[in-house]
Each structure stands twice: as structure tokens, then as C-alpha cells.
Design a protein around this motif. Sequence first.
Motif, PDB file in Angstrom:
ATOM      1  N   GLY A   5       0.838  -1.267   0.034  1.00 15.53           N
ATOM      2  CA  GLY A   5      -0.072   0.147   0.021  1.00 15.53           C
ATOM      3  C   GLY A   5       0.800   1.171   0.083  1.00 15.53           C
ATOM      4  N   SER A   6       2.187   1.115  -0.183  1.00 16.53           N
ATOM      5  CA  SER A   6       2.860   2.230  -0.146  1.00 16.53           C
ATOM      6  C   SER A   6       2.874   3.142  -1.473  1.00 16.53           C
ATOM      7  CB  SER A   6       4.496   2.069   0.216  1.00 16.53           C
ATOM      8  OG  SER A   6       4.682   1.357   1.551  1.00 16.53           O
ATOM      9  N   HIS A   7       3.226   4.188  -1.412  1.00  8.96           N
ATOM     10  CA  HIS A   7       3.165   5.274  -2.437  1.00  8.96           C
ATOM     11  C   HIS A   7       4.345   6.192  -2.241  1.00  8.96           C
ATOM     12  CE1 HIS A   7      -1.011   3.871  -3.689  1.00  8.96           C
ATOM     13  NE2 HIS A   7      -1.265   3.971  -2.478  1.00  8.96           N
ATOM     14  N   LEU A   8       4.552   6.823  -3.465  1.00  6.28           N
ATOM     15  CA  LEU A   8       5.562   7.895  -3.641  1.00  6.28           C
ATOM     16  C   LEU A   8       4.739   9.137  -3.883  1.00  6.28           C
ATOM     17  CD1 LEU A   8       8.120   6.392  -6.280  1.00  6.28           C
ATOM     18  CD2 LEU A   8       8.465   6.333  -3.511  1.00  6.28           C
ATOM     19  N   ARG A   9       5.187  10.234  -3.122  1.00  7.27           N
ATOM     20  CA  ARG A   9       4.452  11.286  -3.258  1.00  7.27           C
ATOM     21  C   ARG A   9       5.534  12.631  -3.572  1.00  7.27           C
ATOM     22  NH1 ARG A   9      -0.624  11.474   1.238  1.00  7.27           N
ATOM     23  NH2 ARG A   9      -1.461   9.615   0.426  1.00  7.27           N
ATOM     24  N   LEU A  10       5.166  13.681  -4.295  1.00  5.01           N
ATOM     25  CA  LEU A  10       5.941  14.716  -4.289  1.00  5.01           C
ATOM     26  C   LEU A  10       5.204  15.700  -3.612  1.00  5.01           C
ATOM     27  CD1 LEU A  10       8.137  16.565  -5.625  1.00  5.01           C
ATOM     28  CD2 LEU A  10       6.574  16.981  -7.496  1.00  5.01           C
ATOM     29  N   VAL A  11       5.883  16.741  -2.629  1.00  5.08           N
ATOM     30  CA  VAL A  11       5.416  18.011  -2.444  1.00  5.08           C
ATOM     31  C   VAL A  11       6.128  19.069  -2.719  1.00  5.08           C
ATOM     32  CG1 VAL A  11       4.289  16.747  -0.058  1.00  5.08           C
ATOM     33  CG2 VAL A  11       6.686  17.618  -0.129  1.00  5.08           C
ATOM     34  N   LEU A  12       5.240  19.954  -2.846  1.00  6.59           N
ATOM     35  CA  LEU A  12       6.043  21.361  -3.473  1.00  6.59           C
ATOM     36  C   LEU A  12       5.408  22.494  -2.776  1.00  6.59           C
ATOM     37  CD1 LEU A  12       5.529  20.671  -7.495  1.00  6.59           C
ATOM     38  CD2 LEU A  12       7.697  20.659  -5.804  1.00  6.59           C
ATOM     39  N   PRO A  13       5.507  22.588  -1.455  1.00  8.80           N
ATOM     40  CA  PRO A  13       4.661  23.650  -0.556  1.00  8.80           C
ATOM     41  C   PRO A  13       5.527  24.932  -0.631  1.00  8.80           C
ATOM     42  CG  PRO A  13       6.278  22.295   0.662  1.00  8.80           C
ATOM     43  CD  PRO A  13       6.388  21.981  -0.553  1.00  8.80           C
ATOM     44  N   VAL A  14       4.631  26.128  -0.300  1.00  2.02           N
ATOM     45  CA  VAL A  14       5.001  27.430  -0.388  1.00  2.02           C
ATOM     46  C   VAL A  14       4.200  27.938   0.845  1.00  2.02           C
ATOM     47  CG1 VAL A  14       5.591  27.613  -2.809  1.00  2.02           C
ATOM     48  CG2 VAL A  14       3.345  28.039  -1.959  1.00  2.02           C
ATOM     49  N   VAL A  61       1.164  17.862   9.072  1.00  2.00           N
ATOM     50  CA  VAL A  61       1.185  19.186   9.722  1.00  2.00           C
ATOM     51  C   VAL A  61       1.667  18.802  11.044  1.00  2.00           C
ATOM     52  CG1 VAL A  61      -0.191  21.053  10.639  1.00  2.00           C
ATOM     53  CG2 VAL A  61      -0.823  19.786   8.589  1.00  2.00           C
ATOM     54  N   GLY A  62       2.843  20.012  11.427  1.00  2.00           N
ATOM     55  CA  GLY A  62       3.411  19.973  12.542  1.00  2.00           C
ATOM     56  C   GLY A  62       4.477  19.229  12.981  1.00  2.00           C
ATOM     57  N   THR A  63       5.334  18.675  11.827  1.00  2.00           N
ATOM     58  CA  THR A  63       6.546  17.759  11.847  1.00  2.00           C
ATOM     59  C   THR A  63       7.448  18.667  11.454  1.00  2.00           C
ATOM     60  OG1 THR A  63       6.097  17.086   9.322  1.00  2.00           O
ATOM     61  CG2 THR A  63       4.912  15.707  11.184  1.00  2.00           C
ATOM     62  N   ALA A  64       8.729  17.976  11.496  1.00  2.00           N
ATOM     63  CA  ALA A  64       9.890  18.555  11.402  1.00  2.00           C
ATOM     64  C   ALA A  64      10.050  18.626   9.695  1.00  2.00           C
ATOM     65  CB  ALA A  64      11.087  17.894  11.887  1.00  2.00           C
ATOM     66  N   ALA A 109      10.377  21.012   4.620  1.00  2.00           N
ATOM     67  CA  ALA A 109       9.959  21.255   3.322  1.00  2.00           C
ATOM     68  C   ALA A 109       9.512  22.611   2.930  1.00  2.00           C
ATOM     69  CB  ALA A 109       8.922  20.123   2.999  1.00  2.00           C
ATOM     70  N   ILE A 110       8.873  23.173   3.771  1.00  2.00           N
ATOM     71  CA  ILE A 110       8.259  24.563   3.328  1.00  2.00           C
ATOM     72  C   ILE A 110       9.517  25.368   3.186  1.00  2.00           C
ATOM     73  CG2 ILE A 110       7.281  26.618   4.301  1.00  2.00           C
ATOM     74  CD1 ILE A 110       5.399  24.725   5.837  1.00  2.00           C
ATOM     75  N   GLU A 111      10.646  25.196   3.781  1.00  2.00           N
ATOM     76  CA  GLU A 111      11.628  26.104   3.558  1.00  2.00           C
ATOM     77  C   GLU A 111      12.536  25.732   2.550  1.00  2.00           C
ATOM     78  OE1 GLU A 111      16.169  27.169   5.941  1.00  2.00           O
ATOM     79  OE2 GLU A 111      14.430  26.025   6.736  1.00  2.00           O
ATOM     80  N   ALA A 112      12.494  24.606   2.106  1.00  2.00           N
ATOM     81  CA  ALA A 112      13.062  24.058   0.698  1.00  2.00           C
ATOM     82  C   ALA A 112      12.199  24.178  -0.364  1.00  2.00           C
ATOM     83  CB  ALA A 112      13.629  22.748   0.923  1.00  2.00           C
ATOM     84  N   GLY A 113      10.993  24.207  -0.176  1.00  2.00           N
ATOM     85  CA  GLY A 113       9.918  24.494  -1.327  1.00  2.00           C
ATOM     86  C   GLY A 113       9.819  23.294  -2.111  1.00  2.00           C
ATOM     87  N   GLU A 114      10.059  22.015  -1.418  1.00  2.00           N
ATOM     88  CA  GLU A 114      10.006  20.843  -2.229  1.00  2.00           C
ATOM     89  C   GLU A 114      10.251  19.701  -1.141  1.00  2.00           C
ATOM     90  OE1 GLU A 114      13.196  19.134  -4.533  1.00  2.00           O
ATOM     91  OE2 GLU A 114      13.897  21.283  -4.559  1.00  2.00           O
ATOM     92  N   GLY A 115       9.761  18.461  -1.593  1.00  2.00           N
ATOM     93  CA  GLY A 115      10.329  17.163  -0.693  1.00  2.00           C
ATOM     94  C   GLY A 115       9.467  16.082  -1.566  1.00  2.00           C
ATOM     95  N   ILE A 174      14.263  15.506   1.868  1.00  2.00           N
ATOM     96  CA  ILE A 174      14.207  16.623   1.415  1.00  2.00           C
ATOM     97  C   ILE A 174      15.650  17.019   0.872  1.00  2.00           C
ATOM     98  CG2 ILE A 174      14.056  19.234   2.051  1.00  2.00           C
ATOM     99  CD1 ILE A 174      12.305  18.493   4.052  1.00  2.00           C
ATOM    100  N   PRO A 175      15.830  17.358  -0.381  1.00  2.00           N
ATOM    101  CA  PRO A 175      17.280  17.953  -1.086  1.00  2.00           C
ATOM    102  C   PRO A 175      17.515  19.286  -0.488  1.00  2.00           C
ATOM    103  CG  PRO A 175      15.683  17.997  -2.879  1.00  2.00           C
ATOM    104  CD  PRO A 175      14.671  17.442  -1.540  1.00  2.00           C
ATOM    105  N   GLN A 176      18.586  19.444  -0.254  1.00  2.00           N
ATOM    106  CA  GLN A 176      19.090  20.904   0.091  1.00  2.00           C
ATOM    107  C   GLN A 176      20.496  21.231  -0.414  1.00  2.00           C
ATOM    108  OE1 GLN A 176      18.093  20.158   4.482  1.00  2.00           O
ATOM    109  NE2 GLN A 176      17.591  22.117   4.372  1.00  2.00           N
ATOM    110  N   TRP A 177      20.951  22.255  -1.048  1.00  2.00           N
ATOM    111  CA  TRP A 177      22.215  22.442  -1.631  1.00  2.00           C
ATOM    112  C   TRP A 177      23.243  22.652  -0.546  1.00  2.00           C
ATOM    113  CZ3 TRP A 177      22.996  21.504  -6.602  1.00  2.00           C
ATOM    114  CH2 TRP A 177      21.959  21.319  -7.353  1.00  2.00           C
ATOM    115  N   GLU A 178      24.151  21.909  -0.735  1.00  2.00           N
ATOM    116  CA  GLU A 178      25.483  22.101   0.217  1.00  2.00           C
ATOM    117  C   GLU A 178      26.596  22.595  -0.804  1.00  2.00           C
ATOM    118  OE1 GLU A 178      28.314  22.154   3.089  1.00  2.00           O
ATOM    119  OE2 GLU A 178      26.098  22.404   3.005  1.00  2.00           O
TER     120      GLU A 178
END
Length: 270
Positions: free
Chosen positions: A79-88, A97-100, A105-111, A125-129
Motif C-alpha cells: 500500500g506504499s506510495h511515492l508522493r511529491l510535495v511542492l509547498p510554499v 502538519v506539525g512535523t519537522a 519542506a516549506i523552507e526548501a520548497g520541495e520534498g 528533502i534535498p538541500q544544496w550544500e
Amino acid sequence: MCSPSATLTVWAGSWLAGTSAPDDVLEALHAWAPRHTIAAGDPFSGARTDLPWSSLGNPQGTGVMPLLKVIRETMAEPGSHLRLVLPVPGDVRGLPVGTAFAADAIEAGEGMLIGVPGAEGTGLIPQWEGEHTLQWTVYSTPIPATTGIDMSLGEAEFAMREAVRDAADALMRLHTTGLGSGDADPRELIEAELADYTRHDYPEAIPLRARRILDSADHVAAILTVAQREPASSPTSASAVTEHESLLRPLWDAIRAARLVAVHASARTR
């Protein structure tokens, strides 16, 4: 492709469905950055995945093979799925909601979320280093029961056809309302923006309609990016700023919604 998370979601779905090889996923990710690192976002995630817990700026490990291992193991649950999130800010559809994970993800704009809806799963979540390295942070997080998206592929495709027209109209209006004095040809600027999107490939097996939606969304995004930068980056009045935002914000919202529908349709593994 609009983001590293979108690339990973689509290509991981193709890999898990047996229509792409692991090397295909790695090649697609390397189009974003030549070096990838992976780390746990908290001690619990580290213990669950055997990944080091480290903060951005002090990444541990290299390569993306451990990333594929995390995805495969999480997707082994029925029953597992892959989901993209693109929050702003103001649009956090699909986030637990209410999770780290949600905050980052909001700060990165994706996840990306992996797991059974309504149960505990995994977030990435990817972040540029630096300029050449993407660090993927792994989170243990609940998976929301719904994505908050109601559109079908047909509705998303129609929305993108309208958005292409509306974006072109918005660009013309912004070029005739005294918002700036740019001399560059908007068509050339749009083509340059599109070239950046099109260097990222899609799996051959994704639905044709989903591919059309993603291409249209990239086209609209290129137009909007040009509208924001040339010449509208220096509005001459408060009313011009308000008009600028009212013209472009609904179109960006439409792009995000259409991309999510198309990516999720492309990432189905069963």
C-alpha cells in the motif's frame, strides 16, 4: 523537470515499476548535481535507516545508492506510495502538519514522501550544500491520508492550456504597465529558461498526457519567471506591486497543482 524531488519521485517510480534501471535514476539525479550525500534528520531516523545523523554543512557519506535503499525498503510495505510535495507559505497541501519534515519542506520548497497513507513513513528533502552537492535528509514522518489534490490528468491538462494563454497575457500586461524598462526580447528569455528545464529527462514509460502536462507547466513557469525578472523586478508603485502579484500568484498555484497530479500519475508503481 522542476526540482530534484520531482526527478527522484518520477524516476524512482519508474525503477520500482521495473521500467528503468537503478543507473537511470542515478543519472537523472546527477543532472542536478555531480555529488549527492545522504543523512538522517534525527537520531530516530538514523537508527531506523543506519544513516549518520548530521546537519547541513557537515554531510556524511557520498553517492545516492543509500537513497535508493531507503526508498526500496520503505516501499516494500504493501500500500506504499511515492508522493511529491511542492509547498510554499500559504499552500502546504500534502504535508504532515506539525512535523519537522513539513517545516523543512516549506523552507526548501520541495520534498518527497514515501509510505502508506495514514501510517508512519519516510520523508526526503534535498538541500544544496555548496554549488555542486545536494544533501538528501531522511525523516521519519507520518504520511497524510490524502494529498489534497482532486484534479484528474484531463483537468490538469486543460488547466495548463489555459495557464499558457493567461501567462502570455500577463507577460504582455506587465510589459505595458510601466513596471520597468528591460530591453531584452522576452521570447529569447523564455527559451533560455525552458532550456534549463528540458536538460532533465523523463522516463520513457510515463503517461503521455502526464508528459504533456509537465512540459506545459515548464512553459508557463518559464514565462512567469521572465515576467518576474524582465522588466517587472522593479515595480514603480504599490498598485503595480499588487497587480504584479495578483496576476502571477494564481498561475504559480496552477503550475504546482498540475505538476503534482502529473508526477503522481507518473510515479505509480502498482
